[in-house]
Design a protein around this motif. Structure first.
Motif, short mmCIF file in Angstrom:
data_model
loop_
_atom_site.label_atom_id
_atom_site.label_comp_id
_atom_site.label_asym_id
_atom_site.label_seq_id
_atom_site.Cartn_x
_atom_site.Cartn_y
_atom_site.Cartn_z
N PHE A 7 27.44 15.10 -22.11
CA PHE A 7 27.74 14.87 -20.69
C PHE A 7 26.55 15.26 -19.82
O PHE A 7 25.96 16.33 -20.00
CB PHE A 7 28.90 15.77 -20.22
N ASP A 8 26.24 14.39 -18.87
CA ASP A 8 25.42 14.81 -17.75
C ASP A 8 26.27 15.82 -16.96
O ASP A 8 27.49 15.83 -17.10
CB ASP A 8 25.09 13.57 -16.89
N LEU A 9 25.64 16.64 -16.14
CA LEU A 9 26.44 17.64 -15.40
C LEU A 9 26.60 17.28 -13.91
O LEU A 9 27.70 16.98 -13.46
CB LEU A 9 25.80 19.03 -15.57
N ASP A 10 25.49 17.29 -13.16
CA ASP A 10 25.58 17.06 -11.71
C ASP A 10 25.92 15.60 -11.42
O ASP A 10 25.23 14.69 -11.87
CB ASP A 10 24.26 17.43 -11.03
N GLY A 11 26.98 15.39 -10.67
CA GLY A 11 27.42 14.03 -10.35
C GLY A 11 28.34 13.43 -11.39
O GLY A 11 28.84 12.32 -11.24
N THR A 12 28.56 14.19 -12.48
CA THR A 12 29.43 13.70 -13.55
C THR A 12 30.59 14.67 -13.79
O THR A 12 31.75 14.26 -13.85
CB THR A 12 28.61 13.52 -14.85
N ILE A 13 30.28 15.95 -13.89
CA ILE A 13 31.32 16.97 -14.09
C ILE A 13 31.50 17.79 -12.80
O ILE A 13 32.61 18.09 -12.39
CB ILE A 13 30.97 17.88 -15.29
N GLY A 168 27.23 9.68 -18.00
CA GLY A 168 26.62 10.28 -16.81
C GLY A 168 26.61 9.31 -15.65
O GLY A 168 26.95 8.13 -15.80
N ASP A 169 26.19 9.80 -14.48
CA ASP A 169 26.30 9.00 -13.26
C ASP A 169 25.04 8.23 -12.91
O ASP A 169 25.02 7.52 -11.90
CB ASP A 169 26.70 9.89 -12.07
N HIS A 170 23.97 8.35 -13.71
CA HIS A 170 22.74 7.63 -13.40
C HIS A 170 22.63 6.38 -14.30
O HIS A 170 22.61 6.49 -15.53
CB HIS A 170 21.53 8.54 -13.63
N PHE A 173 19.01 6.65 -16.46
CA PHE A 173 18.79 7.81 -17.34
C PHE A 173 20.01 8.20 -18.17
O PHE A 173 19.86 8.84 -19.21
CB PHE A 173 18.28 8.99 -16.52
N ASP A 174 21.20 7.86 -17.71
CA ASP A 174 22.39 8.20 -18.48
C ASP A 174 22.96 7.01 -19.25
O ASP A 174 23.89 7.19 -20.04
CB ASP A 174 23.47 8.77 -17.56
N VAL A 175 22.48 5.80 -18.97
CA VAL A 175 23.08 4.64 -19.64
C VAL A 175 22.03 3.76 -20.32
O VAL A 175 22.01 3.65 -21.56
CB VAL A 175 23.94 3.80 -18.65
MG LIG Z 1 23.82 13.24 -12.69
#
Ligand SMILES: [Mg+2]
Length: 209
Positions: A7-13, A168-170, A173-175
């Motif tokens: 998991f990404d943290l900021d913006g995701t959790i 993640g929300d980016h 970078f997350d996908v």
């Molecule tokens: Mg994020």
């Protein structure tokens, strides 16, 4: 067969307000006091200094570096603790994590410095749910979650790309990046446009993997 969810943290959790409070309110407030100037002027001065380094540089993420550069004598734990009430879980993150941890090994893969990540996980009570916490900047000395980051994440965890899922929300970078190295990845984008890889709610992962 999936074994690990990253998991990404900021913006995701968590919503990410906490980091902004420390960097854009806390540091300028102390700068204003140190140099006897109005807070608004201090905010501009500090922001200008941040921009002169830029987010592509590791120092940009390093709170110790900035406090020294500004000659601010505030203990880092004290500064970080001032704003912990701004650490907020995003809707349904707790439900999703509780359900997923029964079936998978959960890890955090964040760009933020480790000290921020640990503060956010401790304050939300989520720390015990994650078996590994990786900060790209503190642990791997990488400024972004690029291909090399995800490959190193897999080798650090002892899994192949096929055995891990990242969310993640980016969008890049997350996908895009994890997909490019063979990691199944999902975009957390509540209320946004979607495709087959978009989830509006982290609980959606339970049906997707
Ligand atoms: Mg994020």
């Amino acid at each position: 067969m999936k074994k690990v969810i990253s998991f990404d943290l900021d913006g995701t959790i968590v919503d990410g307000v906490y980091g902004n409070m420390v960097w854009l309110e806390g540091v300028p407030a102390r700068y204003a006091r140190r140099y006897s100037m109005p807070l608004e002027d201090a905010k501009k001065a500090v922001k200008k200094e941040y921009d002169s380094i830029g987010e592509a540089h590791l120092l940009w993420y390093d709170i110790d570096y900035w406090l020294k550069r500004f000659d601010l004598h505030v203990p880092i734990p004290e500064l970080l603790d001032c704003y912990i009430d701004h650490i907020q879980l995003l809707p349904f993150a707790l439900d999703a994590i509780c359900a997923l941890k029964e079936r998978y090994t959960l890890v955090i893969a964040s760009n933020a410095a480790r000290i921020f990540v640990e503060k956010e996980l401790a304050h939300t009570g989520l720390a015990p749910a994650f078996s590994r916490v990786i900060s790209a900047t503190s642990d791997f000395r990488m400024v972004k979650k690029q291909e090399a980051f995800f490959l190193r994440l897999c080798s650090t965890l002892g899994v192949s790309p096929a055995e891990i899922v990242h969310v993640g929300d980016h969008a890049v970078f997350d996908v895009e990046v994890p997909l490019s190295v063979g990691i199944d990845a999902y975009h957390y984008n509540p209320g946004g446009e979607g495709n087959g890889r978009t989830i509006q709610d982290l609980r959606g992962l339970l049906d997707l993997i």
